[in-house]
Each structure stands twice: as C-alpha cells, then as structure tokens.
Design a protein around this motif. Structure first.
Motif, PDB file in Angstrom:
ATOM      1  N   ILE A 149       2.939   6.625  14.872  1.00  0.00           N
ATOM      2  CA  ILE A 149       2.440   5.338  14.410  1.00  0.00           C
ATOM      3  C   ILE A 149       2.720   5.268  12.910  1.00  0.00           C
ATOM      4  O   ILE A 149       2.395   6.195  12.165  1.00  0.00           O
ATOM      5  N   THR A 150       3.372   4.209  12.487  1.00  0.00           N
ATOM      6  CA  THR A 150       3.790   4.063  11.089  1.00  0.00           C
ATOM      7  C   THR A 150       3.280   2.738  10.540  1.00  0.00           C
ATOM      8  O   THR A 150       3.448   1.685  11.181  1.00  0.00           O
ATOM      9  N   LEU A 151       2.638   2.816   9.323  1.00  0.00           N
ATOM     10  CA  LEU A 151       2.203   1.621   8.609  1.00  0.00           C
ATOM     11  C   LEU A 151       2.995   1.527   7.318  1.00  0.00           C
ATOM     12  O   LEU A 151       3.246   2.545   6.636  1.00  0.00           O
ATOM     13  N   SER A 152       3.375   0.318   6.920  1.00  0.00           N
ATOM     14  CA  SER A 152       4.149   0.096   5.691  1.00  0.00           C
ATOM     15  C   SER A 152       3.503  -1.006   4.861  1.00  0.00           C
ATOM     16  O   SER A 152       2.863  -1.924   5.415  1.00  0.00           O
ATOM     17  N   SER A 153       3.703  -0.889   3.540  1.00  0.00           N
ATOM     18  CA  SER A 153       3.153  -1.884   2.616  1.00  0.00           C
ATOM     19  C   SER A 153       4.280  -2.413   1.748  1.00  0.00           C
ATOM     20  O   SER A 153       5.146  -1.657   1.302  1.00  0.00           O
ATOM     21  N   THR A 154       4.239  -3.738   1.468  1.00  0.00           N
ATOM     22  CA  THR A 154       5.252  -4.344   0.609  1.00  0.00           C
ATOM     23  C   THR A 154       4.704  -4.658  -0.791  1.00  0.00           C
ATOM     24  O   THR A 154       5.448  -5.186  -1.631  1.00  0.00           O
ATOM     25  N   HIS A 155       3.421  -4.308  -1.059  1.00  0.00           N
ATOM     26  CA  HIS A 155       2.841  -4.715  -2.354  1.00  0.00           C
ATOM     27  C   HIS A 155       1.991  -3.647  -3.015  1.00  0.00           C
ATOM     28  O   HIS A 155       1.718  -3.721  -4.208  1.00  0.00           O
ATOM     29  N   SER A 156       1.511  -2.630  -2.293  1.00  0.00           N
ATOM     30  CA  SER A 156       0.680  -1.595  -2.938  1.00  0.00           C
ATOM     31  C   SER A 156       0.890  -0.270  -2.224  1.00  0.00           C
ATOM     32  O   SER A 156       1.123  -0.244  -1.014  1.00  0.00           O
ATOM     33  N   PRO A 157       0.803   0.824  -2.982  1.00  0.00           N
ATOM     34  CA  PRO A 157       1.021   2.141  -2.371  1.00  0.00           C
ATOM     35  C   PRO A 157      -0.200   2.593  -1.581  1.00  0.00           C
ATOM     36  O   PRO A 157      -1.337   2.241  -1.885  1.00  0.00           O
ATOM     37  N   PHE A 158       0.065   3.377  -0.519  1.00  0.00           N
ATOM     38  CA  PHE A 158      -1.019   4.022   0.225  1.00  0.00           C
ATOM     39  C   PHE A 158      -1.501   5.235  -0.551  1.00  0.00           C
ATOM     40  O   PHE A 158      -0.756   5.828  -1.340  1.00  0.00           O
ATOM     41  N   VAL A 159      -2.769   5.621  -0.273  1.00  0.00           N
ATOM     42  CA  VAL A 159      -3.354   6.815  -0.921  1.00  0.00           C
ATOM     43  C   VAL A 159      -3.587   7.854   0.158  1.00  0.00           C
ATOM     44  O   VAL A 159      -3.589   7.540   1.360  1.00  0.00           O
ATOM     45  N   PRO A 160      -3.795   9.116  -0.223  1.00  0.00           N
ATOM     46  CA  PRO A 160      -3.963  10.188   0.779  1.00  0.00           C
ATOM     47  C   PRO A 160      -5.063   9.915   1.794  1.00  0.00           C
ATOM     48  O   PRO A 160      -4.951  10.289   2.954  1.00  0.00           O
ATOM     49  N   LYS A 161      -6.187   9.242   1.355  1.00  0.00           N
ATOM     50  CA  LYS A 161      -7.249   9.013   2.337  1.00  0.00           C
ATOM     51  C   LYS A 161      -6.791   8.046   3.437  1.00  0.00           C
ATOM     52  O   LYS A 161      -7.289   8.079   4.555  1.00  0.00           O
ATOM     53  N   ASP A 162      -5.806   7.158   3.101  1.00  0.00           N
ATOM     54  CA  ASP A 162      -5.245   6.280   4.134  1.00  0.00           C
ATOM     55  C   ASP A 162      -4.512   7.099   5.193  1.00  0.00           C
ATOM     56  O   ASP A 162      -4.605   6.829   6.391  1.00  0.00           O
ATOM     57  N   LEU A 163      -3.817   8.097   4.700  1.00  0.00           N
ATOM     58  CA  LEU A 163      -3.099   8.964   5.646  1.00  0.00           C
ATOM     59  C   LEU A 163      -4.072   9.758   6.498  1.00  0.00           C
ATOM     60  O   LEU A 163      -3.861   9.945   7.713  1.00  0.00           O
ATOM     61  N   ASP A 164      -5.179  10.229   5.877  1.00  0.00           N
ATOM     62  CA  ASP A 164      -6.184  10.970   6.652  1.00  0.00           C
ATOM     63  C   ASP A 164      -6.768  10.090   7.750  1.00  0.00           C
ATOM     64  O   ASP A 164      -6.966  10.530   8.898  1.00  0.00           O
ATOM     65  N   LEU A 165      -7.091   8.821   7.362  1.00  0.00           N
ATOM     66  CA  LEU A 165      -7.655   7.911   8.361  1.00  0.00           C
ATOM     67  C   LEU A 165      -6.645   7.652   9.487  1.00  0.00           C
ATOM     68  O   LEU A 165      -6.999   7.680  10.665  1.00  0.00           O
TER      69      LEU A 165
END
Length: 855
Positions: A149-165
């Motif tokens: 499952i892959t999520l992408s953003s076009t305006h702001s970077p993801f942070v490590p806690k997003d990856l943990d979630l």
C-alpha cells in the motif's frame, strides 16, 4: 496529579480509533474494501492526496493495481510492476516499509521503472509532481507478502510517524484482505457446488430420517415428477411402490451408514419407474443420524432394453435349433412367451413367408393360436394384402378395425378367431411379414411397435439361417463330389500317364506305317482305322481328366450379359440386405463358349466370398466389357493368346487380402475361413473351369480396400482341322545334341527315332539314375534335356536339379500325359510336351526351346 493529553496524543488517538473503524466497519467485498481504506487514510493523513494498493498476481508474476486514489484509473489498469520497480516494487521485494521525503528521493525511486510502466505511470499521474511517498508491505504471517500500500503527497512531506501508522494499518489490512479472499473463495466454492449439484444428470436429494424432503435437485424432481413446492408436501415413504424397500433402506443405513439399491418408485403421474441409487447417512458431532444424502438415476429404459435383449437372445437360441421352415412353430411359441413377458396385450401372432420366385408370389401363413394350436396355410385370400404390406416396406398399424378397416380385413380374419379382432399390426422383413392382432382396440403403443420391429429383425436372421443351411447342405454335397473327383483324378492321372505312353508309341508307329504305305495298299486302310482309333483314345483320356477335376461340362455359346442378369436375383438373396448389388454391363461384351452352369458356379462362389469379406455390409459390383488383347500382351496374361475376350469383373468393398493370401487364393484346399466354414475348393474349381474354357482369372486386392476378380474368356473360338496323317504337319530340324530320358521303352525308342530323322543327335537313358551316370561321363555338350515328368526313383524336375550344375546352358523340355498339380509350380507350361505327340510336335517344341535360348 492529573496528566493532560498533548495535541500529538490526541492526534494519535484519533488515528488509532480510525484504524479500529477501518477493520471493523469495512464491507467484505474486496474492491469496495480497498477503496474505503484509501479514502479513510486520506482523512487521517491530510497530506496524502494520491494512493494505490498493489496485489501480487501469481499468473502474471507482477504487482497489479487493485484500488487507486487520485490516479487516472484507465492508465493504472495497464501498469504491471515487477519486483524491484519503484518504491512499491522494492518494498514488496524486501518486505520493509519505506519513506521518501524529497523530490530527489522520489525521482530516484521512480527511475527504476521500465519503459512501458514509465509511460503508463506518467499518464496516470498527469502533470502533478510527487514530493513524498510512504509504502508498507501487505504481509500475512511473517514471510508471505501479498502486495503493498503506497501513499503519495504532492504538497508536503510525510514524517516517520506517518509511516508507522501506515505500517500498522497495512498489517490489519492484510488480515482483512486475507479474510475477504477466504469469504470470496467460500462463495465461489458454494456457487460451484450448487451449480454442480443442480446440473448433474443424476438425482441428488437430502431427507430427514423420518422421510421429510430437505433438498431435491432438478434431476431428482424430474425423476419423481414433482415441482419444488409439491415435493415439500409429501413424505418420501409415499414414493415407494413396495414399503419393504424403504424399510430395508432405513435398516441398512442405521446399521452400516450407507446402502445401494435398485427398486421401483411411483411418480406423481402414477407411472412406475425403476431407479438405481446409493444413500449415505449423515451424522452430527454426537453420532446421531440427522439426514440422509442420496443419489439416484432412472433405469427404467435400461431395464426395458435389458428385457428386450434377453427376449431377443431367447429367440435367437430357438433360431439356432432350426433345420427347416417347419421349425417356425417353435419360434412362434418363443415369440408368444417374450411378448407376454413384455406385457403386450396381443391375442394372436403369425409369420407370413413370401416366396417371390413364383409368378405370382406365394404366401405361406404360419400362426399359433392362443391355445397353442399350430396353423399353417397357403393361398389365403389375404395374400394380396400381405404382399402389399411387404412391398411397402414399413410397419402398417390399424388401431381399431371396428371404426376404420381400410383393407377390409374383418371378413378375412374374424372366421379364423373366436373373438372379433380390433387392433392389427404388420411388420415387414426380408422374407415376409410378422403379424400381431388383439381383441383390444388401440392395443399397441409406439414402444410395443418398436419391440415388434426388433423381433422382425430377428426373423431376418431366422430365414437367413435357413438359406445358409440350404447353402451348407449344397456345399457339403459339393465337397463330397469334389473329394470323390479328387480320388478319381489321382486314378485318372495314373491311367493317363501309362495309357498315353502306350498310345504315343501306337500313334507314332502308325504314322510311320501310314507314310510308308501307298493309299492303294489294302493295309493302308487298316492302319488308318487303327490310327483314328488311337486318336479317339487320346480324346477319351482328355475327357476323363476333365471329368476327374469337375463334372462333365457341356459348353455352349451364351450371351455373357444375359447370364449375369439372370443370376442377379439369386445373388441378391445370397449376399443379404446389407450388401448393395450392382451390375454394370457393356452391351458389346459379346458371347462366350462355356458351360452355363459352370460359369454360374464361378460367379456364385465369388459372391459368397465377397459376402464373407463384408460382415458389416458393403457393395458388390459385377461389370462386363469387351477386351482386345494384341500380340504384346502384358505379363500377367501371357498365358492367353491374342484375340477378342470378354472381361467379367467381380469387385467388393470388403476386407481385402495381403500379398501372401492373394498368391495362394487359387490353391486347392487353401482357405482363410475358420475351421468348418470353408473347404478351399471354391476358387480352385473356378480357376479350373475358366482355364478349361480357354480363359484365365486374375485377382487384385488391398487390405481394407476390397478385392476384384478379373475373369477373361475368349469370345471367338477358332479351330483349324488337322490332317489325320501326321506327316502333313510342319516339322523342325537341327543338329544339336538331345538327352532323352524316358522309363517307357517304346516312347524312348520313338522319341529317339523322331529326333534323329530330323537331324538331331540323341543320347538316351531309361531312368533318371542312368541319365545321371551317363552325363557324368559324357565329354561333349548337351544342348537340351527331353525328360518324362513321372518316373521311378525321381521326377523330371528333380532330375533337372541334378543335371543343371553339370550343364548350366542345357535347355529342358518335359514330356507328360497330363498336367499334374503336383508339379504345377515347378514346370513352365511353355516347356511341356503333351503325350501322345507326333514327329511334328516334338521337333517343333525342341526347336522352339533351343531358339528361345539363343535369342
């Protein structure tokens, strides 16, 4: 002291709550499930405006987009990621979640796409630029990765806690996907099972132990004649014709848990049927029987066919005991009994035999009364009606003569039976008709008629057997005659050999005596009478030889086409209905000179062989045509002289023959038929008949493609009368050395004299052993050996084998009183000098043989 939650804690709590809701409230349809997951993730991660779930496809060996958020759906359907391609392919390959937090990292991970995937991906993303990705593997257990499952953003970077979630959510999603797949597979399995059960050509049913219907598939409903609603209104015990059958089934299920059976059931419409089935008892966890699961099929027709087959076989057994038409009585008795076993409501049955060889055809009526009284009449006034039914060739059923009597039958039938006949059926077969009647109107159903027609085919076998019996009797008589003639042939051969030796001396010396006497000498007339008597003796010997091989022939001039046409009817009966008989007769075929009955014997024999070669039917063609054989006759017909011939072709489409069989087909007593069914004399006799008429027989055949017999018979018989005195014949001269071997002294002396009078040098031997001793010490060339065929110690052909190595160039002429079959394969007919011979015939034969060797 009370601790207050920080904004970060509130954010995490919200995300965990949403995580619980994702896995608790999601619909179990997989595609809808994945779409809901992506939408809800967007709510807890506002920066995620693009997302995709890839699932691994084992057949394509690639990650396939299963659900997308923010992409061009059509372009994404063409995408196939292989392990290692982009961030999703790497996560799937390594099984470790990854994050990219800058455009450089995103471009670096995306650069691993192949050209095709790069094109589809660019179309799917459009003109947007991705600044950050997070990707987590979808894993079942510890090792099995089923996708990403892959999520992408076009305006702001993801942070490590997003990856943990996302990683935590991916674990729950994996389990949900797994469960969804199990549910889907279960649904598909149930659908397949239901389709299988409902489409099976056998009945499947579930019932309670007390007989309440729980489930009947469509075939089970059709077998019993009920609709789904109607079957629930009955107890299956009511279906049984015999209640004890149900009791027996329940008893066995309680004792053994399973039971197989054949018994009768009563359909809803009241019709009785036979079923074959097997039932299994189904138990619960405590071992209690909760239902019966059964499978069954309708075998009513199978049992009917079996009954018909047994009835037909019984008739056949009766047929094989028949020896004449009178034995039809026992066949009729058996026929009545099998009709009764089929519960056909008939009153009387009969067989009407038609003999169409008479004019008009004769009808013989055979019938058996209900009381078993045998009736046999002929010339009945109903004969014309029977003939009409027979010629029409199909079953004629009159269901009720009282209301419809189109053939005025009541007047003819009623006086013969105690009760008025209402139903009548006539079924034609090859030799007549099979008749059934009943005092019941509309007595015979279509099934009854079909059974009667089956019986009529058996009658065909019956009468064909009678024809075969007549043929067998004729063959046995022919064999007895042939064996007698064989014995006479051996005797005649011995007589011919000895007598012709003496007659050769008599005729030869009388010839010299007549040549030396003047015609005005009183002794000339006495010598001439003696000469004529000797020639008549030679003719008598030839006739004796012909008689010994076959009956005395009476040749006559006959039209070949007329003979074949007259024989057509007999051939038609002989070969049976399953063989098509066709004539192709050339009007210019002409006339031949032969014994008519012998020609018929030849053609009948060939038709019999053709019929036996076509057990499953076929075609028999008899063709005639004229044939002009010139001087350069092809090798197979070298024994025929140039002239006009008639060719008779007898061709079948049967099993054919291989080369070995074809080479022996005319050998006496050679047969390919099983023991007791062939004498091996038929074709040998045919060959002898045609040869005696001045013709020959050839055969062509290929295994599996049929056989053609080619009969060549001369259409012109030219005979030039010979002068009675042999000195008027042409003679031949020579100076070569001739060795004459003959055990008859008079013949030896005469042959030596005839040859030396015409310039030849002769040396003579009175026996084969004397000849061998003479040749071993003879210092000069021997040009030709003139030897008798039958001699003491060894035969002529055996003597040739002994002498040939000593004089390889030596030619051979055989002398014989008759053409013995014993040496037919060793002696060339061109090298045979028949006794008695004259000075002209012996010198010409010797001269021709020597000249052929030098040419």
């Amino acid at each position: 002291m009370t601790e207050h939650a920080t904004p970060q804690q509130h954010d995490s709590d919200d995300r965990l709550q949403l995580l619980i809701e994702i896995t608790r409230d999601l619909d179990m349809d997989l595609d809808k499930l994945l779409s809901q997951i992506l939408n809800r993730l967007k709510t807890v991660m506002p920066g995620a405006d693009i997302g995709v779930v890839y699932l691994y496809d084992n057949l394509q060996e690639a990650l396939i987009p299963r659900s997308c958020l923010g992409y061009d759906q059509q372009a994404m359907r063409n995408l196939k990621l292989f392990a290692g391609e982009s961030i999703s392919g790497r996560v799937f390959q390594q099984g470790i979640a990854r994050i990219t937090q800058s455009r450089e990292e995103v471009e670096q991970s995306g650069g691993s796409l192949n050209t095709e995937n790069e094109r589809h991906y660019r179309k799917a993303i459009g003109d947007r630029t991705i600044t950050s990705n997070i990707c987590a593997p979808l894993t079942i257990g510890e090792q099995t990765t089923i996708g990403t499952i892959t999520l992408s953003s076009t305006h702001s970077p993801f942070v490590p806690k997003d990856l943990d979630l996302l990683t935590a959510i991916a674990g729950r999603i994996s389990q949900t996907i797994y469960q969804s797949r199990l549910v889907e597979e279960l649904r598909q399995s149930e659908a397949r099972y239901r389709t299988l059960v409902e489409d099976l050509p056998v009945g499947i049913s579930e019932t309670s132990p007390t007989g309440l219907p729980l489930y009947f598939n469509p075939q089970a409903l059709a077998i019993n004649g009920y609709s789904p609603d109607e079957i629930n209104q009955i107890n299956v015990q009511d279906l049984y014709v015999h209640p004890q059958d149900r009791e027996h089934l329940v008893k066995n299920l309680n004792a053994k848990g399973h039971y197989s059976y054949e018994h009768q059931l009563r359909r809803k419409d009241g019709r009785l049927i036979w079923v074959r089935g097997s039932t299994q008892a189904v138990k619960n966890a405590t071992g209690e029987i909760v239902r019966y699961l059964g499978i069954q099929e309708d075998i009513t027709q199978e049992r009917q066919i079996g009954a018909i087959r047994r009835a037909v076989e019984r008739l056949r057994r009766e047929i094989w005991t028949m020896r004449s038409e009178r034995d039809i009585a026992q066949v009729l008795v058996a026929m009545r009994q099998v009709m009764e076993t089929q519960e056909i409501p008939f009153t009387d049955c009969g067989i009407n035999v038609i003999d169409d060889s008479t004019a008009p055809p004769t009808v013989r009526f055979h019938s058996m009364s209900p009381e078993g009284q045998w009736l046999q009449t002929s010339g009945h006034k109903g004969a014309s009606r029977v003939l009409r039914f027979w010629r029409e060739g199909h079953t004629v059923y009159r269901p009720d003569l009282q209301t419809d009597d189109p053939h005025n039958e009541q007047e003819a039938i009623h006086p013969l039976l105690p009760k008025p006949v209402r139903s009548v059926a006539d079924i034609p077969f090859t030799y007549g008709t099979l008749a059934f009647n009943s005092v019941t109107p509309n007595a015979f159903s279509p099934e009854h008629i079909a059974f009667m027609e089956e019986l009529s085919s058996v009658l065909d076998e019956c009468f064909r057997r009678l024809e075969d019996l007549k043929l067998i009797d004729a063959k046995e008589e022919q064999l007895r005659i042939a064996q007698k003639m064989e014995a006479v042939g051996h005797l005649a051969g011995g007589i011919a050999h000895d007598f012709n030796n003496l007659n050769t001396v008599i005729i030869g010396n009388l010839t010299y005596l007549l040549n030396d006497l003047n015609e005005d000498d009183p002794r000339h007339e006495d010598a001439l009478d003696a000469y004529k008597a000797a020639k008549r003796c030679s003719t008598l010997v030839e006739q004796l030889l012909a008689f010994s091989a076959r009956k005395v022939s009476t040749p006559q001039k006959i039209g070949i086409n007329a003979t074949v046409r007259e024989l057509h009817k007999m051939l038609r009966r002989l070969i049976g209905e399953d063989v098509e008989l066709e004539n192709d007769l050339d009007p210019k075929a002409g006339t031949i000179y032969i014994d008519r009955s012998q020609l018929e014997q030849v053609l009948l024999n060939m038709a019999l062989n053709a019929r036996d070669a076509m057990p499953d039917g076929g075609k028999l063609l008899v063709r005639t045509r004229p044939l002009d054989l010139g001087d350069n006759i092809f090798r197979k017909l070298a024994e025929l002289t140039a002239g006009h011939y008639a060719l008779i072709e007898v061709t079948d489409t049967g099993t054919g023959m291989d080369e070995n069989t074809r080479s022996r087909i005319f050998d006496p007593f050679f047969t390919t038929k099983e023991f007791g069914k062939g004498t091996g004399l038929g074709l040998a006799t045919a060959y002898g008949i045609i040869k005696q008429a001045g013709g020959t027989i050839d055969v062509t055949s290929t295994p599996g493609e049929g056989t053609s017999f080619l009969i060549y018979l001369p259409t012109q018989q030219g005979q030039t009368p010979h002068a009675p005195i042999e000195d008027q014949q042409n003679k031949a001269h020579g100076e070569e050395t001739i060795l004459v071997v003959e055990d008859e002294p008079g013949v030896l002396k005469l042959a030596k004299r005839m040859l030396e009078r015409n310039g030849f040098t002769t040396i003579e031997a009175a026996s084969p052993l004397e000849a061998i001793a003479l040749v071993n010490h003879y210092p000069y060339t021997i040009d030709l050996l003139l030897t008798d065929v039958v001699m003491p110690d060894m035969s002529g052909p055996e003597l040739v084998k002994q002498l040939k190595p000593l004089h390889p160039e030596m030619q051979v002429v055989y002398m014989s009183a008759y053409a013995s079959e014993r040496f037919s394969g060793e002696i060339d007919q061109d090298a045979l000098l028949r006794k008695p011979f004259s000075e002209g015939t012996i010198t010409v034969k010797v001269r021709q043989t020597l000249d052929m060797a030098h040419s």
